[in-house]
Scaffold this motif. Structure first.
Motif, PDB file in Angstrom:
ATOM      1  N   TYR A 121       0.827  -1.209   0.000  1.00 23.35           N
ATOM      2  CA  TYR A 121       0.000   0.000   0.000  1.00 23.35           C
ATOM      3  C   TYR A 121       0.864   1.264   0.000  1.00 23.35           C
ATOM      4  O   TYR A 121       0.461   2.310  -0.506  1.00 23.35           O
ATOM      5  CB  TYR A 121      -0.897   0.022   1.239  1.00 23.35           C
ATOM      6  CG  TYR A 121      -2.250  -0.624   1.047  1.00 23.35           C
ATOM      7  CD1 TYR A 121      -3.104  -0.222   0.027  1.00 23.35           C
ATOM      8  CD2 TYR A 121      -2.690  -1.630   1.911  1.00 23.35           C
ATOM      9  CE1 TYR A 121      -4.346  -0.798  -0.142  1.00 23.35           C
ATOM     10  CE2 TYR A 121      -3.939  -2.220   1.752  1.00 23.35           C
ATOM     11  CZ  TYR A 121      -4.759  -1.801   0.724  1.00 23.35           C
ATOM     12  OH  TYR A 121      -5.996  -2.380   0.555  1.00 23.35           O
ATOM     13  N   THR A 122       2.049   1.146   0.575  1.00 20.89           N
ATOM     14  CA  THR A 122       2.930   2.307   0.661  1.00 20.89           C
ATOM     15  C   THR A 122       3.176   2.922  -0.700  1.00 20.89           C
ATOM     16  O   THR A 122       3.213   4.143  -0.862  1.00 20.89           O
ATOM     17  CB  THR A 122       4.273   1.902   1.293  1.00 20.89           C
ATOM     18  OG1 THR A 122       4.042   1.385   2.595  1.00 20.89           O
ATOM     19  CG2 THR A 122       5.219   3.096   1.381  1.00 20.89           C
ATOM     20  N   TYR A 123       3.347   2.071  -1.717  1.00 23.89           N
ATOM     21  CA  TYR A 123       3.683   2.560  -3.043  1.00 23.89           C
ATOM     22  C   TYR A 123       2.457   2.857  -3.898  1.00 23.89           C
ATOM     23  O   TYR A 123       2.583   3.426  -4.977  1.00 23.89           O
ATOM     24  CB  TYR A 123       4.588   1.548  -3.752  1.00 23.89           C
ATOM     25  CG  TYR A 123       5.849   1.278  -2.976  1.00 23.89           C
ATOM     26  CD1 TYR A 123       6.733   2.311  -2.688  1.00 23.89           C
ATOM     27  CD2 TYR A 123       6.140   0.003  -2.494  1.00 23.89           C
ATOM     28  CE1 TYR A 123       7.877   2.083  -1.941  1.00 23.89           C
ATOM     29  CE2 TYR A 123       7.282  -0.234  -1.755  1.00 23.89           C
ATOM     30  CZ  TYR A 123       8.149   0.810  -1.479  1.00 23.89           C
ATOM     31  OH  TYR A 123       9.279   0.581  -0.741  1.00 23.89           O
ATOM     32  N   LEU A 124       1.289   2.471  -3.420  1.00 21.06           N
ATOM     33  CA  LEU A 124       0.061   2.791  -4.151  1.00 21.06           C
ATOM     34  C   LEU A 124      -0.488   4.151  -3.736  1.00 21.06           C
ATOM     35  O   LEU A 124      -1.301   4.735  -4.444  1.00 21.06           O
ATOM     36  CB  LEU A 124      -1.004   1.717  -3.909  1.00 21.06           C
ATOM     37  CG  LEU A 124      -0.641   0.289  -4.347  1.00 21.06           C
ATOM     38  CD1 LEU A 124      -1.808  -0.651  -4.075  1.00 21.06           C
ATOM     39  CD2 LEU A 124      -0.258   0.256  -5.813  1.00 21.06           C
ATOM     40  N   GLY A 125      -0.039   4.637  -2.594  1.00 23.59           N
ATOM     41  CA  GLY A 125      -0.507   5.918  -2.082  1.00 23.59           C
ATOM     42  C   GLY A 125       0.423   7.057  -2.439  1.00 23.59           C
ATOM     43  O   GLY A 125       1.124   7.033  -3.458  1.00 23.59           O
ATOM     44  N   SER A 126       0.479   8.051  -1.580  1.00 22.26           N
ATOM     45  CA  SER A 126       1.204   9.278  -1.885  1.00 22.26           C
ATOM     46  C   SER A 126       2.701   9.062  -2.048  1.00 22.26           C
ATOM     47  O   SER A 126       3.372   9.806  -2.770  1.00 22.26           O
ATOM     48  CB  SER A 126       0.962  10.310  -0.786  1.00 22.26           C
ATOM     49  OG  SER A 126       1.494   9.853   0.444  1.00 22.26           O
ATOM     50  N   SER A 127       3.255   8.051  -1.397  1.00 25.64           N
ATOM     51  CA  SER A 127       4.685   7.807  -1.507  1.00 25.64           C
ATOM     52  C   SER A 127       5.098   7.440  -2.926  1.00 25.64           C
ATOM     53  O   SER A 127       6.272   7.538  -3.278  1.00 25.64           O
ATOM     54  CB  SER A 127       5.107   6.683  -0.547  1.00 25.64           C
ATOM     55  OG  SER A 127       4.879   7.061   0.790  1.00 25.64           O
ATOM     56  N   GLY A 128       4.149   6.992  -3.730  1.00 25.44           N
ATOM     57  CA  GLY A 128       4.463   6.617  -5.102  1.00 25.44           C
ATOM     58  C   GLY A 128       4.161   7.685  -6.128  1.00 25.44           C
ATOM     59  O   GLY A 128       4.224   7.423  -7.337  1.00 25.44           O
ATOM     60  N   LEU A 129       3.862   8.908  -5.692  1.00 24.79           N
ATOM     61  CA  LEU A 129       3.425   9.940  -6.640  1.00 24.79           C
ATOM     62  C   LEU A 129       4.501  10.305  -7.661  1.00 24.79           C
ATOM     63  O   LEU A 129       4.193  10.535  -8.837  1.00 24.79           O
ATOM     64  CB  LEU A 129       2.969  11.190  -5.895  1.00 24.79           C
ATOM     65  CG  LEU A 129       1.512  11.200  -5.425  1.00 24.79           C
ATOM     66  CD1 LEU A 129       1.211  12.465  -4.644  1.00 24.79           C
ATOM     67  CD2 LEU A 129       0.563  11.073  -6.614  1.00 24.79           C
ATOM     68  N   PHE A 130       5.768  10.366  -7.235  1.00 28.72           N
ATOM     69  CA  PHE A 130       6.810  10.741  -8.189  1.00 28.72           C
ATOM     70  C   PHE A 130       6.996   9.680  -9.258  1.00 28.72           C
ATOM     71  O   PHE A 130       7.167   9.995 -10.438  1.00 28.72           O
ATOM     72  CB  PHE A 130       8.127  11.019  -7.453  1.00 28.72           C
ATOM     73  CG  PHE A 130       8.134  12.330  -6.734  1.00 28.72           C
ATOM     74  CD1 PHE A 130       8.144  13.517  -7.435  1.00 28.72           C
ATOM     75  CD2 PHE A 130       8.099  12.371  -5.354  1.00 28.72           C
ATOM     76  CE1 PHE A 130       8.132  14.741  -6.784  1.00 28.72           C
ATOM     77  CE2 PHE A 130       8.081  13.579  -4.689  1.00 28.72           C
ATOM     78  CZ  PHE A 130       8.100  14.768  -5.408  1.00 28.72           C
ATOM     79  N   VAL A 131       6.955   8.418  -8.868  1.00 27.54           N
ATOM     80  CA  VAL A 131       7.029   7.347  -9.859  1.00 27.54           C
ATOM     81  C   VAL A 131       5.788   7.378 -10.740  1.00 27.54           C
ATOM     82  O   VAL A 131       5.874   7.161 -11.957  1.00 27.54           O
ATOM     83  CB  VAL A 131       7.180   5.973  -9.169  1.00 27.54           C
ATOM     84  CG1 VAL A 131       7.120   4.842 -10.187  1.00 27.54           C
ATOM     85  CG2 VAL A 131       8.497   5.906  -8.405  1.00 27.54           C
ATOM     86  N   ALA A 132       4.633   7.672 -10.155  1.00 25.07           N
ATOM     87  CA  ALA A 132       3.397   7.755 -10.931  1.00 25.07           C
ATOM     88  C   ALA A 132       3.497   8.845 -12.002  1.00 25.07           C
ATOM     89  O   ALA A 132       3.045   8.659 -13.140  1.00 25.07           O
ATOM     90  CB  ALA A 132       2.217   8.029 -10.007  1.00 25.07           C
ATOM     91  N   ILE A 133       4.089   9.978 -11.649  1.00 20.34           N
ATOM     92  CA  ILE A 133       4.241  11.069 -12.615  1.00 20.34           C
ATOM     93  C   ILE A 133       5.132  10.637 -13.778  1.00 20.34           C
ATOM     94  O   ILE A 133       4.781  10.804 -14.955  1.00 20.34           O
ATOM     95  CB  ILE A 133       4.822  12.320 -11.925  1.00 20.34           C
ATOM     96  CG1 ILE A 133       3.813  12.892 -10.925  1.00 20.34           C
ATOM     97  CG2 ILE A 133       5.220  13.370 -12.949  1.00 20.34           C
ATOM     98  CD1 ILE A 133       4.391  13.965 -10.021  1.00 20.34           C
ATOM     99  N   VAL A 134       6.290  10.051 -13.453  1.00 21.49           N
ATOM    100  CA  VAL A 134       7.244   9.655 -14.494  1.00 21.49           C
ATOM    101  C   VAL A 134       6.667   8.535 -15.357  1.00 21.49           C
ATOM    102  O   VAL A 134       6.724   8.585 -16.598  1.00 21.49           O
ATOM    103  CB  VAL A 134       8.583   9.229 -13.857  1.00 21.49           C
ATOM    104  CG1 VAL A 134       9.523   8.664 -14.919  1.00 21.49           C
ATOM    105  CG2 VAL A 134       9.238  10.411 -13.154  1.00 21.49           C
ATOM    106  N   VAL A 135       6.108   7.513 -14.722  1.00 23.94           N
ATOM    107  CA  VAL A 135       5.567   6.374 -15.468  1.00 23.94           C
ATOM    108  C   VAL A 135       4.358   6.798 -16.297  1.00 23.94           C
ATOM    109  O   VAL A 135       4.234   6.435 -17.476  1.00 23.94           O
ATOM    110  CB  VAL A 135       5.189   5.236 -14.505  1.00 23.94           C
ATOM    111  CG1 VAL A 135       4.404   4.141 -15.231  1.00 23.94           C
ATOM    112  CG2 VAL A 135       6.446   4.638 -13.882  1.00 23.94           C
ATOM    113  N   GLY A 136       3.441   7.574 -15.703  1.00 24.93           N
ATOM    114  CA  GLY A 136       2.231   7.969 -16.409  1.00 24.93           C
ATOM    115  C   GLY A 136       2.518   8.795 -17.648  1.00 24.93           C
ATOM    116  O   GLY A 136       2.011   8.508 -18.737  1.00 24.93           O
ATOM    117  N   LEU A 137       3.347   9.823 -17.511  1.00 23.23           N
ATOM    118  CA  LEU A 137       3.633  10.694 -18.649  1.00 23.23           C
ATOM    119  C   LEU A 137       4.499   9.991 -19.693  1.00 23.23           C
ATOM    120  O   LEU A 137       4.270  10.131 -20.902  1.00 23.23           O
ATOM    121  CB  LEU A 137       4.307  11.979 -18.163  1.00 23.23           C
ATOM    122  CG  LEU A 137       3.494  12.841 -17.193  1.00 23.23           C
ATOM    123  CD1 LEU A 137       4.267  14.096 -16.802  1.00 23.23           C
ATOM    124  CD2 LEU A 137       2.144  13.220 -17.790  1.00 23.23           C
TER     125      LEU A 137
END
Length: 434
Positions: A121-137
């Motif tokens: 859950y740690t990486y599905l929440g706010s702690s994963g936002l930077f990876v989410a930005i890079v991966v998503g874009l």
């Protein structure tokens, strides 16, 4: 100079990647707010209430709901960012978003136990936002490249559109997964097991130094006000850059609040939305109060009546463009000083312990002050009291500028009234006598 600044600010606000980042965060907001509702229900400031929830096991159910909503912030964001950017390129946004989710899960470390493996859950929440930005874009860009090169599988005309669309996304999707698989394998071979730590250290720390400090916060507040002043939506321009830090701080406080630990951060998303920008950008709650209670000109009285109620719900477009504040140099100084004063007063009040810190509860930005302060601090009266103080300070800051503006408009109205009376008298004198 104003025109040049407006042109460049408009380009920043319209930049496709920043727009997509903002859209991804917005997509996650319903989950965050729903999770916050249950976070409040699990921590009502009633004596014996937490013990009762623990005794009957209800707190475990509530925490599960919070983790399934608030705790999926990054997962929702990665889908939203990729979908938004793919739609900008007029490609299949839904397929790009799903592939981005797959890529995000692929690069995130597994949580392994005796019963199996899964994603923490740690990486599905706010702690994963930077990876989410890079991966998503990045995933959307890879998907777009292959689609626009027409490297897709085309089906005959008689095939249903849904099936045809799925096959069209097959080769671009394969490239997305292969790219992130290669990244994952390279990191593993290099001895780097967690891409989240890498990106948080490289991207997060510099931004955190800005987003989590009072001086960086004042800088962002100043930029927000300047963009609004020239007619550019300040939040849409600055927030996509710094809001991931505020949301991470919000979630860190949420986890500490659930665990009954000391809250680590003062500056969070709620600190900005509910304590700094009270009434909207420029903390215009003080401005609408002055217009409603302390003006004499008919135009300003009408604007006060029009803008007061929306202002209480942090909607300030009526006063921004109706008074106006935009490009009105008489309003520039209080428009910058008011939110800065709110930030300084609230920050140091929380740092000294006089006021409770934001508890990680996301309160809708349209929630009126006093109520929002009470809820954002986890049901602490000090959260409401500090908002009363800052609303009063904002009103005092705006008051002399509004009075000066009102005198000018009152003089113009009196001159116009005198001119009309003179014209009316002249017309009467010119009429032929019976």
């Amino acid at each position: 100079m104003i025109e040049t600044l407006e042109r460049y600010a408009g380009r920043i606000a319209a930049q496709r990647h920043l727009q997509s980042l903002r859209d991804g965060i917005v997509l996650a907001m319903p989950l965050i707010i729903i999770g916050s509702i249950f976070l409040i229900l699990g921590n009502l400031p009633i004596q014996g209430y937490p013990e009762m929830l623990a005794e009957y096991g209800i707190n475990e159910w509530i925490n599960k709901i919070v983790n399934a909503t608030f705790g999926l912030m990054a997962l929702a964001a990665v889908f939203g960012m990729s979908r938004s950017l793919a739609n900008y390129y007029h490609t299949d946004g839904t397929s790009a978003g799903i592939l981005a989710i797959a890529a995000y899960i692929l690069v995130s470390p597994d949580l392994v136990s005796e019963t199996g493996a899964g994603v923490n859950y740690t990486y599905l929440g706010s702690s994963g936002l930077f990876v989410a930005i890079v991966v998503g874009l990045s995933s959307a860009e890879i998907f777009r490249f292959f689609v626009q090169k027409n490297w897709v599988i085309k089906m005959p005309d008689g095939v249903p559109p849904a099936v045809s669309q799925s096959f069209a996304a097959l080769l671009p999707g394969l490239m997305v997964i292969l790219f992130w698989s290669a990244i994952y394998i390279i990191l593993q071979i290099s001895g780097i097991e967690n891409i989240h730590d890498v990106l948080t250290n490289t991207l997060g720390r510099p931004l955190s130094a800005v987003g989590s400090s009072i001086w960086g916060t004042l800088l962002m507040v100043g930029f927000n006000s300047l963009f609004w002043f020239i007619g550019i939506h300040g939040a849409n321009t600055t927030n996509p850059i710094i809001q991931p830090i505020w949301l991470q701080n919000t979630d860190a406080n949420r986890l500490a609040f659930q665990a009954g630990e000391e809250l680590p951060h003062i500056i969070t998303n709620e600190f900005m939305m509910n304590f700094v920008w009270i009434g909207g950008g420029g903390a215009t709650i003080g401005l609408v109060i002055c217009l409603f209670f302390f003006v004499r000109s008919q135009q300003n009285k009408a604007m006060g009546k029009l803008s007061f109620l929306p202002g209480l719900f942090n909607i300030n477009e009526p006063v921004m463009f109706g008074l106006p504040v935009v490009l009105n140099f008489k309003m520039l100084v209080p428009f910058i000083l008011s939110p800065m004063a709110n930030a300084l007063i609230t920050y140091f009040a929380m740092a000294s312990g006089l006021v409770a810190k934001p508890a990680g509860i996301v309160v809708p930005w349209t929630m009126p002050p006093i109520i929002s302060g009470y809820l954002a601090t986890g049901g602490q009266n000090s959260g409401a009291v500090i908002q009363i103080v800052t609303v009063a300070v904002s009103t005092l800051i705006y008051y002399p500028f509004v009075r000066s503006l009102d005198k000018d408009k009152l003089r113009v109205e009196e001159e116009e009234r005198a001119s009309r009376e003179k014209d009316h008298y002249t017309q009467q004198m010119q009429q032929p006598q019976a």
